[in-house]
Design a protein around this motif. Structure first.
Motif, short mmCIF file in Angstrom:
data_model
loop_
_atom_site.label_atom_id
_atom_site.label_comp_id
_atom_site.label_asym_id
_atom_site.label_seq_id
_atom_site.Cartn_x
_atom_site.Cartn_y
_atom_site.Cartn_z
N SER A 96 12.58 2.23 -0.79
CA SER A 96 11.78 2.86 -1.84
C SER A 96 11.38 4.27 -1.50
CB SER A 96 10.52 2.01 -2.10
OG SER A 96 9.74 1.88 -0.92
N THR A 97 11.45 4.67 -0.25
CA THR A 97 11.11 6.04 0.14
C THR A 97 12.29 7.00 -0.01
OG1 THR A 97 11.71 5.65 2.47
CG2 THR A 97 9.45 5.14 1.81
N MET A 98 13.47 6.48 -0.32
CA MET A 98 14.66 7.31 -0.45
C MET A 98 14.82 7.76 -1.90
SD MET A 98 17.31 4.94 1.76
CE MET A 98 16.86 4.27 3.35
N PRO A 99 15.70 8.74 -2.15
CA PRO A 99 16.04 9.05 -3.55
C PRO A 99 16.55 7.81 -4.27
CG PRO A 99 16.89 10.74 -2.07
CD PRO A 99 16.34 9.66 -1.19
N ASP A 100 16.37 7.78 -5.57
CA ASP A 100 16.65 6.55 -6.34
C ASP A 100 18.05 6.02 -6.09
OD1 ASP A 100 14.13 6.65 -7.33
OD2 ASP A 100 14.68 7.59 -9.23
N GLY A 122 6.78 -12.37 10.30
CA GLY A 122 5.42 -12.04 9.92
C GLY A 122 5.08 -10.58 10.13
N ASN A 123 6.08 -9.71 10.05
CA ASN A 123 5.90 -8.27 10.23
C ASN A 123 5.89 -7.56 8.88
OD1 ASN A 123 8.08 -8.42 13.11
ND2 ASN A 123 5.88 -8.59 13.05
N PRO A 124 5.45 -6.29 8.83
CA PRO A 124 5.51 -5.54 7.56
C PRO A 124 6.93 -5.48 7.03
CG PRO A 124 4.15 -4.39 9.18
CD PRO A 124 4.80 -5.52 9.91
N VAL A 125 7.06 -5.70 5.70
CA VAL A 125 8.38 -5.79 5.09
C VAL A 125 8.77 -4.52 4.36
CG1 VAL A 125 9.82 -7.09 3.47
CG2 VAL A 125 8.15 -8.28 4.90
N GLY A 126 7.85 -3.97 3.59
CA GLY A 126 8.17 -2.78 2.80
C GLY A 126 9.06 -3.08 1.61
N ALA A 127 8.93 -4.28 1.04
CA ALA A 127 9.76 -4.67 -0.11
C ALA A 127 9.20 -4.08 -1.39
CB ALA A 127 9.83 -6.18 -0.21
N ASP A 128 10.09 -3.84 -2.36
CA ASP A 128 9.66 -3.36 -3.67
C ASP A 128 9.85 -4.48 -4.68
OD1 ASP A 128 12.43 -3.40 -4.16
OD2 ASP A 128 12.64 -1.30 -3.59
N ALA A 129 9.79 -4.12 -5.97
CA ALA A 129 9.85 -5.14 -7.02
C ALA A 129 11.26 -5.47 -7.47
CB ALA A 129 9.02 -4.68 -8.23
N THR A 130 12.29 -4.91 -6.84
CA THR A 130 13.65 -5.20 -7.26
C THR A 130 14.05 -6.62 -6.89
OG1 THR A 130 14.55 -4.32 -5.18
CG2 THR A 130 14.29 -2.77 -7.01
N TRP A 131 15.05 -7.14 -7.62
CA TRP A 131 15.48 -8.53 -7.38
C TRP A 131 16.00 -8.71 -5.97
CZ3 TRP A 131 19.77 -11.15 -5.82
CH2 TRP A 131 19.80 -12.52 -6.07
#
Length: 297
Positions: free
Chosen positions: A228-232, A255-264
Motif C-alpha cells: 500500500s505504500t507503493m505507487p498504485d 502474530g507480527n505486524p502484517v500491513g494488509a490492506d482491504a484488497t481481496w
C-alpha cells in the motif's frame, strides 16, 4: 605261470546331489515395484547430494551463513530508521521485517538449486544418471528432497538468529508450526523452477545471472514494506506476488505486524500462501521432469 593283475575299473561317479531350483530374479513390473524403485533411486540421489554438500565446508559457510548476514544487516541497518505499517511509536520494525526475511531466503534459494543442477549437467553427472537403470524422475525428485532438507536447516538458523535479535512469535505453537510449514512449502515449489532453469542453463556462470530475476522478484513484494505504500500499479503487482502472500500469511501466524490492506488478495493471504506454491509445483514439476527426460535428444 605269472599272471598280471587287471587294473580295477574306475568307480562310477557318485550320483549328483539334487541341485536347487533356479531362482527367478526378474522383478515384476507392477505398480508397487515401480514406486519402490523410484523411491529407492530418489533416496540414493539425496544421499549423494548431501554427501557432496557436507564435504564442501566453504559451500556450507556460504549457503548457511549468507542468510544470517542478511538478517543482521537488514535488521540493524533498516531497523532503526523504519516503522512497521500501522505501528505506533513503540513498534519495532524488526517484528515486521523478520518474517519477510524468512520468506526472501526461501524464495532466493531456487538460485542454489539451479546452480547445483547445471553443475551436475555440465560435469556429465546427469548423463551418467540417464544411462543407468533408474527411475526417470529420481534425479529431479532427489534434488527437490535435498534442497528441502537444506532449506530446513537454513530456516532453523534464521529463526535462532532472529530470536537472538529480539524477535518473537506471539501466535502460539500451532500457528508457529503453520508458518514454518508455509515457508517450506514455498521453498518446495520454487525448487522445481530452479531444477527446470538449471537444466536449461548452459553453464554455472549463466545460472549466476538468475540473481537479476530473483532480486526484483523479492523486492517488489511485501518483504520489506507494505504494498500500500507503493505507487498504485506497483502495489498491485507486489500484492499479487506469491512471495507477498507467504510473507503476509507468516506474519499473521507469527502474530507480527502484517500491513494488509482491504484488497481481496491481502485479506486471504493464508489461502493464497497455500494455493500459489501448489500452482507453481503443478506447472514446473512436470516441466522439470520432461526436460530431464529430453536431454541430449
Amino acid at each position: 605261470m605269472t599272471t598280471t593283475a587287471t587294473p580295477a575299473a574306475p568307480a562310477a561317479p557318485a550320483a549328483p546331489a539334487d541341485r536347487p531350483a533356479p531362482v527367478d530374479l526378474t522383478v515384476t513390473d507392477d505398480r508397487h515395484s515401480r514406486l519402490y524403485w523410484a523411491a529407492a533411486d530418489t533416496w540414493n540421489v539425496v544421499r549423494r547430494s548431501l554427501t557432496h554438500f557436507t564435504r564442501r565446508p566453504s559451500f556450507i559457510l556460504w549457503q548457511l551463513g549468507f542468510p544470517i548476514v542478511s538478517v543482521l544487516l537488514y535488521g540493524y541497518v533498516f531497523g532503526g530508521a523504519m516503522k512497521p505499517p500501522g505501528g505506533g511509536g513503540s513498534a519495532d520494525y524488526r517484528d515486521f521485517l523478520m518474517p519477510g526475511m524468512f520468506v526472501m531466503t526461501m524464495a532466493m534459494g531456487f538460485m542454489n538449486t539451479a546452480t547445483g543442477v547445471v553443475t551436475d549437467t555440465t560435469k556429465g553427472v546427469v548423463d551418467r544418471f540417464r544411462s543407468m537403470p533408474m527411475a526417470p524422475s529420481a534425479f529431479v525428485n532427489g534434488r527437490g528432497v535435498t534442497d528441502v532438507i537444506i532449506a530446513g536447516a537454513e530456516l532453523a538458523i534464521l529463526l535462532l538468529t532472529a530470536l537472538a535479535m529480539g524477535w518473537r512469535s506471539d501466535g502460539g505453537l500451532l500457528a508457529f508450526l503453520g508458518a514454518v510449514g508455509l515457508l517450506l512449502w514455498l521453498r518446495f515449489a520454487l525448487i522445481w523452477i530452479g531444477v527446470w532453469l538449471g537444466l536449461l542453463m548452459p553453464s554455472p556462470e549463466a545460472a549466476g545471472g538468475l540473481y537479476g530475476v530473483a532480486f526484483p522478484l523479492t523486492m517488489v513484494s511485501s518483504v520489506f514494506v507494505a504494498p500500500s505504500t507503493m505507487p498504485d500499479w506497483l502495489g498491485a503487482v507486489a500484492a499479487w506476488n506469491p512471495i507477498s502472500s507467504t510473507a503476509s500469511a507468516t506474519r499473521e501466524l507469527f502474530g507480527n505486524p502484517v500491513g494488509a490492506d482491504a484488497t481481496w488478495i491481502s485479506q486471504h493471504a493464508q489461502l493464497m500462501a497455500f494455493v500459489w506454491p501448489l500452482v507453481i509445483t503443478a506447472v514446473f514439476l512436470p516441466l522439470a521432469v520432461r526436460r530431464f527426460q529430453r536431454l541430449s535428444r
